[in-house]
Design a protein around this motif. Structure first.
Motif, PDB file in Angstrom:
ATOM      1  N   SER A 108      65.028  81.677  61.548  1.00 30.40           N
ATOM      2  CA  SER A 108      64.584  82.176  60.245  1.00 30.40           C
ATOM      3  C   SER A 108      65.116  81.286  59.127  1.00 30.40           C
ATOM      4  O   SER A 108      64.419  81.036  58.142  1.00 30.40           O
ATOM      5  CB  SER A 108      65.063  83.604  60.025  1.00 30.40           C
ATOM      6  OG  SER A 108      64.754  84.379  61.147  1.00 30.40           O
ATOM      7  N   GLU A 130      61.188  91.639  61.250  1.00 32.27           N
ATOM      8  CA  GLU A 130      62.571  91.915  61.666  1.00 32.27           C
ATOM      9  C   GLU A 130      63.481  92.216  60.498  1.00 32.27           C
ATOM     10  O   GLU A 130      64.467  92.917  60.648  1.00 32.27           O
ATOM     11  CB  GLU A 130      63.129  90.702  62.411  1.00 32.27           C
ATOM     12  CG  GLU A 130      62.339  90.382  63.654  1.00 32.27           C
ATOM     13  CD  GLU A 130      62.904  89.218  64.441  1.00 32.27           C
ATOM     14  OE1 GLU A 130      63.729  88.482  63.892  1.00 32.27           O
ATOM     15  OE2 GLU A 130      62.476  89.055  65.590  1.00 32.27           O
ATOM     16  N   GLU A 131      63.168  91.639  59.337  1.00 30.54           N
ATOM     17  CA  GLU A 131      64.064  91.790  58.191  1.00 30.54           C
ATOM     18  C   GLU A 131      63.292  92.310  56.990  1.00 30.54           C
ATOM     19  O   GLU A 131      62.081  92.070  56.866  1.00 30.54           O
ATOM     20  CB  GLU A 131      64.695  90.439  57.847  1.00 30.54           C
ATOM     21  CG  GLU A 131      65.661  89.961  58.908  1.00 30.54           C
ATOM     22  CD  GLU A 131      66.035  88.498  58.736  1.00 30.54           C
ATOM     23  OE1 GLU A 131      67.189  88.214  58.468  1.00 30.54           O
ATOM     24  OE2 GLU A 131      65.138  87.640  58.877  1.00 30.54           O
ATOM     25  N   ASP A 176      57.473  85.944  61.657  1.00 31.89           N
ATOM     26  CA  ASP A 176      58.809  86.042  62.258  1.00 31.89           C
ATOM     27  C   ASP A 176      59.036  87.487  62.717  1.00 31.89           C
ATOM     28  O   ASP A 176      59.361  88.349  61.910  1.00 31.89           O
ATOM     29  CB  ASP A 176      59.842  85.632  61.194  1.00 31.89           C
ATOM     30  CG  ASP A 176      61.253  85.498  61.746  1.00 31.89           C
ATOM     31  OD1 ASP A 176      61.431  85.761  62.937  1.00 31.89           O
ATOM     32  OD2 ASP A 176      62.150  85.149  60.967  1.00 31.89           O
TER      33      ASP A 176
HETATM   34 MG   LIG Z   1      65.439  85.529  62.573  1.00 33.06          MG
END
Ligand SMILES: [Mg+2]
Ligand SMILES: Nc1ncnc2c1ncn2[C@@H]1O[C@H](COP(=O)(O)OP(=O)(O)OP(=O)(O)O)[C@@H](O)[C@H]1O
Length: 466
Positions: A108, A130-131, A176
């Motif tokens: 990332s 994911e974030e 991602d």
């Molecule tokens: Mg990552």
């Protein structure tokens, strides 16, 4: 529409109507997982029949290759020279790149830095499953990225993401990761084989129809391969692996597959607090903190892609307490170590069979080139005899089963890199001496034809048994 349960192998995508412990297709154990699918078989059979009937009436046309006067690929520089080098000169428009690596290796971070350095005009869409957007902007702050034209989307629903991508028409789309994406029409959980395959094909379709390059992040399994179906690697244009020792700052990107460039190039980075720093001179980092005058260490000259590299190999040979001695290799092929040990034992009579052997390549890099054999042999001899290899010596050469040291390619470049890093002596195969056109000043060449000559050079007692 009725739904039914099938079992899909996460390694190869094999489908079975009942659960099996071992996949009959790829022989992997415990890889079949349950998935719900809608019974669209009869429907799809009908539509296939219809489309075949329609196609039967229309004629297909083949184009002569010579008449197909298409321009070369349109590439955009990412602004990160090491990444561009691995891609073969930049990102090709409409291509799909899959980048995978261990958790926390820096995928990332790298992609966020690429968002900032990317040269093309327009916006970039960075999708994270994911974030949260806040987490990404905190990272951007830490990396010093302002990102006026970087749009962050924290979402996992693929059709919604693609809708946004179509309306934003970015110059680059980053996803991602592909394992977190899902598609509502497929009734399975995110990360399942079916979801990964379907979502990936939707992103690929978007890239091919819009000409926007797409970078997908992929997770790895505990064996180190990309999680999900193997077909994912076939579907995308480029597969990159991000590797390195997480405890150290050294990071490498390798191309495993590239439809638009060579696959032997590597990109080298160092992970720091302010992000990934490009390392145009990786040898200097690999050789930093070298312990002086210690037995078992040897510098080796290898070629990674088109670039010569000096790395350090370390061997530790200690008396074994086990019935069968322990062998461990980090950064080199275990079978190659076994082969070198067998040659040294048989030809020189060195008793490795009563010793444990540990081999390590400093910096967490992986060496596949056989030109490192002579350096490995020298490190092993140095450790078993407890005689240090001179610090200013670098080694190259492939070892044959009869103990002969075979010529390596591009010896001149390796010698030049050794000179640049301040080495004074180069051990190289005898045959390479004849092929060298020019030797840099201040470099002493030590030609060796076999391991007997190698042993005589650094262990004057010859090959007596230890
Ligand atoms: Mg990552
Ligand atoms: N100050 C810092 N704060 C957080 N991470 C840092 C810092 N300095 C360096 N790092 C590095 O950044 C790494 C995290 O990178 P990143 O989140 O990009 O990895 P990733 O490959 O995307 O991981 P994941 O698979 O979990 O998504 C850490 O493992 C650490 O090595």
């Amino acid at each position: 529409m009725a739904s039914k349960t099938i079992y899909v192998c996460s390694e190869c995508g094999y489908k079975s109507i009942k659960w099996l412990g071992k996949c009959p297709n790829c022989s992997s154990w415990n890889t079949l997982s349950e998935e719900e699918i809608e019974d669209t078989v009869s429907e799809s059979k009908n539509s296939m029949r219809k489309s075949m009937l329609t196609r039967a009436g229309s004629e297909v046309e083949a184009i002569a290759l010579s008449e197909n006067d298409l321009p070369d690929y349109l590439r955009e520089k990412t602004g990160c020279a090491e990444f561009d080098r691995v891609l073969g000169g930049g990102l090709v428009n409409g291509s799909v790149v899959l980048i995978s690596g261990e958790p926390g290796i820096g995928k990332s971070t790298l992609l966020l830095q690429i968002c900032s350095s990317y040269n093309a005009e327009g916006n970039i869409l960075y999708v994270s499953g994911e974030e949260s957007a806040a987490q990404i902007s905190l990272r951007a702050k830490r990396l010093g990225i302002k990102g006026q034209d970087i749009y962050v989307l924290s979402e996992t629903n693929t059709p919604k993401i693609l809708e946004k991508a179509k309306s934003l028409s970015p110059k680059l789309l980053i996803v991602d990761s592909i394992q977190t994406m899902y598609h509502t029409e497929s009734n399975t959980i995110p990360g399942s084989v079916t979801q990964i395959r379907e979502c990936a094909s939707m992103y690929i379709n978007f890239a091919k129809t819009s000409g926007v390059p797409v970078i997908l992040v992929g997770h790895v399994t505990k064996e180190g391969s990309i999680a999900g179906p193997k077909v994912l690697e076939h579907m995308v244009d480029t597969v990159l692996y991000f590797e390195g020792d997480r405890s150290q700052g050294f990071r490498l990107i390798r191309a495993m597959k590239n439809r638009f460039g060579p696959t032997n190039e590597i990109g080298v980075f160092e992970m720091t607090d302010s992000g990934l720093k490009e390392m145009p001179n990786p040898s200097s980092l690999l050789l930093s903190d070298r312990p002086g005058n210690v037995s078992g260490n040897c510098a080796i000259a290898i070629i990674e892609g088109t670039r010569p590299l000096i790395a350090e190999i370390q061997a530790l040979v200690t008396p074994t307490i086990f019935p069968s001695p322990k062998r461990m290799s980090t950064g080199t092929d275990y079978n190659r170590l076994a082969l070198i040990l067998a040659v040294l034992e048989k030809r020189l009579g060195l008793r490795f069979s009563i010793n444990d052997v540990y081999l390590n390549v400093v910096g967490g890099i992986r060496i596949e080139e056989t030109a490192s054999d002579t350096g490995t042999a020298l490190a092993l001899i140095s450790s078993i005899r407890d005689i240090p290899v001179p610090e200013d010596l670098v080694c190259m050469g492939e070892l044959g089963l009869s103990g002969e040291i075979r010529a390596v390619s591009r010896a001149e470049d390796r010698v030049a890199e050794a000179k640049r890093l301040g080495f004074k002596k180069v051990v190289l195969p005898k045959r390479n001496i004849k092929l060298l056109h020019k030797v840099p000043d201040g470099i002493e060449l030590i030609p060796v034809a076999n391991i007997f000559e190698l042993l005589k050079l650094f262990a004057p007692n010859g090959g007596e048994k230890c």
